[in-house]
Design a protein around this motif. Sequence first.
Motif, short mmCIF file in Angstrom:
data_model
loop_
_atom_site.label_atom_id
_atom_site.label_comp_id
_atom_site.label_asym_id
_atom_site.label_seq_id
_atom_site.Cartn_x
_atom_site.Cartn_y
_atom_site.Cartn_z
N ARG A 175 0.89 -1.33 0.11
CA ARG A 175 0.01 -0.27 -0.01
C ARG A 175 0.73 1.22 -0.01
O ARG A 175 2.11 1.28 0.39
CB ARG A 175 -0.99 0.20 1.27
N GLY A 176 0.40 2.52 -0.56
CA GLY A 176 1.16 3.65 -0.55
C GLY A 176 0.50 4.74 0.15
O GLY A 176 -0.40 4.63 1.00
N PRO A 177 1.22 5.93 0.20
CA PRO A 177 2.62 6.00 -0.54
C PRO A 177 3.65 5.46 -0.09
O PRO A 177 4.02 5.43 1.10
CB PRO A 177 2.60 7.45 -0.20
N THR A 178 4.13 4.46 -1.15
CA THR A 178 5.43 3.56 -0.65
C THR A 178 6.27 3.46 -1.87
O THR A 178 5.60 3.56 -3.15
CB THR A 178 4.82 2.24 -0.59
N THR A 179 7.63 3.68 -1.59
CA THR A 179 8.73 3.79 -2.84
C THR A 179 9.40 2.65 -2.47
O THR A 179 10.04 2.60 -1.42
CB THR A 179 9.43 5.09 -2.81
N ILE A 180 9.48 1.70 -3.38
CA ILE A 180 10.49 0.62 -3.42
C ILE A 180 11.49 0.67 -4.40
O ILE A 180 10.98 0.69 -5.50
CB ILE A 180 9.67 -0.78 -3.46
N GLY A 181 12.65 0.46 -4.24
CA GLY A 181 13.76 0.50 -5.16
C GLY A 181 14.26 -0.71 -6.11
O GLY A 181 13.06 -1.32 -6.31
N LYS A 182 15.31 -0.64 -6.56
CA LYS A 182 15.49 -1.63 -7.42
C LYS A 182 16.08 -3.08 -6.89
O LYS A 182 16.59 -3.10 -5.78
CB LYS A 182 16.78 -1.23 -8.47
N ASN A 183 15.75 -4.26 -7.69
CA ASN A 183 16.37 -5.47 -7.36
C ASN A 183 16.11 -6.02 -5.93
O ASN A 183 16.78 -6.71 -5.21
CB ASN A 183 17.75 -5.43 -7.65
N ASN A 184 14.86 -5.69 -5.31
CA ASN A 184 14.25 -6.17 -4.04
C ASN A 184 13.59 -7.44 -4.52
O ASN A 184 13.19 -7.72 -5.46
CB ASN A 184 13.59 -5.14 -3.24
N ARG A 185 13.68 -8.33 -3.47
CA ARG A 185 12.73 -9.53 -3.56
C ARG A 185 12.03 -9.57 -2.32
O ARG A 185 12.30 -9.55 -1.20
CB ARG A 185 13.64 -10.82 -3.63
#
Length: 256
Positions: free
Chosen positions: A45-55
């Motif tokens: 749910r947001g507001p959420t920012t998730i960066g690169k190459n997460n698992r």
Amino acid sequence: MIDPRAIVDPGARIAANVEIGPFSIIGPDVEIGEGTVIGPHVIVRGPTTIGKNNRIFQFSSIGEECQDKKYAGEPTTLVIGDNNVIREACTFHRGTVQDNGTTIVGSNNLFMVNVHVAHDAVIGDNCILANDTNVAGHVKIGDWAILGGATQVHQFCLIGAHSMCGAGTVVLKDIPAYVMALGYPATPHGINSEGLKRRGFSKESIKLIRSAYKTLYRQGLTLAEALEVLVPQAEQDDGVRQLVESLQAASRGIIR
């Protein structure tokens, strides 16, 4: 890359090569960076920012409203960096306006099964939080910290860089950088010298950090008295400087 059984809000901003598994729900005001893999049955749910190459593994809840009774629906945020592994059933909550409004998770961290990161927490880079660890609101954790299984951290505590908590530790006061802690309540048990060796600290720097630990914990000094001795030493060694900075930032008193 997005399973047809997933539900993705049209307002979400998803990079082209993100994978989203079946039955996951991605809400509006969510941004997910390149290479991130969202497993099945995950809610973001947001507001959420998730960066690169997460698992992010199954049954995790990311960016949900916090468990603070003062929270009244304000648009607070969660920001997650790059290359994190978030295992099954982890819960990360957004911040509150009573703090800076943002929960922050750095990069290259491992969150094992059933870890909780509460509102307004700030977690650095390269940390490991083992199974069933609970991080309360407003906690700050420095880079390379390791929290053993079922560690419980009281709100507003500071956990210094390169520190280590044994399994089942209950943290009620601040843990200085480099210190190994164990017990209920947490007590100091030397410095994390093995971890420092693995991270490239020189023998001389580790020796100085160990000496600084003895000044802090073995000479019967108050924190203020210990700082009078350690501050000049911090000018000579970056390792001691980081220890001094963690002591100066302590707000709940340090573990003893």
